[in-house]
Each structure stands twice: as C-alpha cells, then as structure tokens.
Design a protein around this motif. Structure first.
Motif, PDB file in Angstrom:
ATOM      1  N   PRO A  10      14.110 -11.398  17.775  1.00 25.94           N
ATOM      2  CA  PRO A  10      14.052 -12.592  16.928  1.00 25.94           C
ATOM      3  C   PRO A  10      14.028 -13.873  17.774  1.00 25.94           C
ATOM      4  O   PRO A  10      14.582 -13.915  18.879  1.00 25.94           O
ATOM      5  CB  PRO A  10      15.341 -12.510  16.101  1.00 25.94           C
ATOM      6  CG  PRO A  10      15.729 -11.059  16.142  1.00 25.94           C
ATOM      7  CD  PRO A  10      15.286 -10.580  17.485  1.00 25.94           C
ATOM      8  N   THR A  11      13.408 -14.906  17.233  1.00 30.96           N
ATOM      9  CA  THR A  11      13.262 -16.162  17.982  1.00 30.96           C
ATOM     10  C   THR A  11      14.598 -16.818  18.305  1.00 30.96           C
ATOM     11  O   THR A  11      14.695 -17.562  19.275  1.00 30.96           O
ATOM     12  CB  THR A  11      12.384 -17.159  17.206  1.00 30.96           C
ATOM     13  OG1 THR A  11      12.948 -17.378  15.910  1.00 30.96           O
ATOM     14  CG2 THR A  11      10.964 -16.640  17.077  1.00 30.96           C
ATOM     15  N   GLN A  12      15.632 -16.534  17.523  1.00 27.01           N
ATOM     16  CA  GLN A  12      16.926 -17.170  17.763  1.00 27.01           C
ATOM     17  C   GLN A  12      17.769 -16.453  18.814  1.00 27.01           C
ATOM     18  O   GLN A  12      18.879 -16.870  19.108  1.00 27.01           O
ATOM     19  CB  GLN A  12      17.733 -17.325  16.465  1.00 27.01           C
ATOM     20  CG  GLN A  12      18.449 -16.077  15.996  1.00 27.01           C
ATOM     21  CD  GLN A  12      17.626 -15.143  15.133  1.00 27.01           C
ATOM     22  OE1 GLN A  12      16.432 -15.354  14.956  1.00 27.01           O
ATOM     23  NE2 GLN A  12      18.245 -14.118  14.599  1.00 27.01           N
ATOM     24  N   LEU A  27      21.652 -17.374  18.801  1.00 25.13           N
ATOM     25  CA  LEU A  27      21.982 -18.770  18.546  1.00 25.13           C
ATOM     26  C   LEU A  27      22.448 -18.999  17.109  1.00 25.13           C
ATOM     27  O   LEU A  27      23.239 -19.900  16.854  1.00 25.13           O
ATOM     28  CB  LEU A  27      20.776 -19.660  18.854  1.00 25.13           C
ATOM     29  CG  LEU A  27      20.310 -19.648  20.313  1.00 25.13           C
ATOM     30  CD1 LEU A  27      19.001 -20.419  20.453  1.00 25.13           C
ATOM     31  CD2 LEU A  27      21.379 -20.205  21.225  1.00 25.13           C
ATOM     32  N   ALA A  28      21.973 -18.183  16.169  1.00 30.54           N
ATOM     33  CA  ALA A  28      22.347 -18.355  14.766  1.00 30.54           C
ATOM     34  C   ALA A  28      23.794 -17.961  14.507  1.00 30.54           C
ATOM     35  O   ALA A  28      24.506 -18.628  13.770  1.00 30.54           O
ATOM     36  CB  ALA A  28      21.413 -17.550  13.874  1.00 30.54           C
ATOM     37  N   LEU A  86      20.361  -8.594  17.073  1.00 28.97           N
ATOM     38  CA  LEU A  86      19.744  -9.050  18.313  1.00 28.97           C
ATOM     39  C   LEU A  86      18.315  -8.544  18.476  1.00 28.97           C
ATOM     40  O   LEU A  86      17.571  -9.044  19.318  1.00 28.97           O
ATOM     41  CB  LEU A  86      20.605  -8.624  19.507  1.00 28.97           C
ATOM     42  CG  LEU A  86      22.010  -9.249  19.507  1.00 28.97           C
ATOM     43  CD1 LEU A  86      22.902  -8.579  20.533  1.00 28.97           C
ATOM     44  CD2 LEU A  86      21.925 -10.749  19.744  1.00 28.97           C
ATOM     45  N   VAL A  87      17.921  -7.568  17.678  1.00 31.27           N
ATOM     46  CA  VAL A  87      16.536  -7.110  17.553  1.00 31.27           C
ATOM     47  C   VAL A  87      16.277  -6.836  16.075  1.00 31.27           C
ATOM     48  O   VAL A  87      17.215  -6.707  15.284  1.00 31.27           O
ATOM     49  CB  VAL A  87      16.233  -5.828  18.377  1.00 31.27           C
ATOM     50  CG1 VAL A  87      16.369  -6.083  19.875  1.00 31.27           C
ATOM     51  CG2 VAL A  87      17.102  -4.671  17.945  1.00 31.27           C
ATOM     52  N   ALA A  88      15.001  -6.742  15.742  1.00 28.21           N
ATOM     53  CA  ALA A  88      14.594  -6.409  14.365  1.00 28.21           C
ATOM     54  C   ALA A  88      13.498  -5.358  14.457  1.00 28.21           C
ATOM     55  O   ALA A  88      12.769  -5.302  15.450  1.00 28.21           O
ATOM     56  CB  ALA A  88      14.086  -7.647  13.648  1.00 28.21           C
TER      57      ALA A  88
END
Length: 90
Positions: A10-12, A27-28, A86-88
């Motif tokens: 993920p971008t975050q 970060l989220a 931390l991954v999708a």
C-alpha cells in the motif's frame, strides 16, 4: 492465501533499512514492523510484483533452505504482513 497469490505494498507503507534490518512503517496506523535480511529480500520481491511461488524460487536460489520450510515461512510472514495491513492482496 496460497503460493499463487500476489501481494501489493500500500502507498501508506514505507520501508527503510537500518543496519541489517528493514523497518516497515504504516503511516496511517503508526505500525512498525522489522524484517531480517531474508524478510527484507521477500519484501523487495513483493514490491517487484512477484507471486509468492516465484518469491520462494528466487529465495531458494540465494539461501540454503529447504523449499517446504521456505514456503511455510513465506506464507507465515506474508500472512502477518497482510494481517497488519502492511501488504494487500493484488
């Protein structure tokens, strides 16, 4: 989850190398997670968009480990990363 799956980062989620460890930060949520060098290599291969089976093949070429043990470890690690967001699944 099985070895045919692909994961995405993920971008975050940010990753930084600190010494011989790679630290992941969501970060989220503020979640930190540390990876040893083998885990960091798996992380890198996830980032390249490889399926889990292809990740296992690449790691087998680089480290001395039995395939069955590696597959178990990869599924355990990626399951934990998925659980923590931390991954999708791609």
């Amino acid at each position: 989850m099985d070895l045919t799956d692909k994961l995405a980062i993920p971008t975050q989620v940010m990753a930084r190398t600190v010494g011989d460890e790679t630290v992941l930060l969501d970060l989220a949520s503020g979640t930190y997670f540390g990876l040893d060098p083998v885990g960091a290599r798996i992380w890198q291969l996830i980032g390249e968009g490889k399926a889990l089976a292809d990740i296992c093949t690449a790691v087998l070429d680089e480290y001395e480990v039995e395939r069955v043990q590696l597959e178990t470890d990869v599924l355990r690690l990626t399951g934990e990363l998925l659980e923590r967001g931390l991954v999708a699944q791609a």
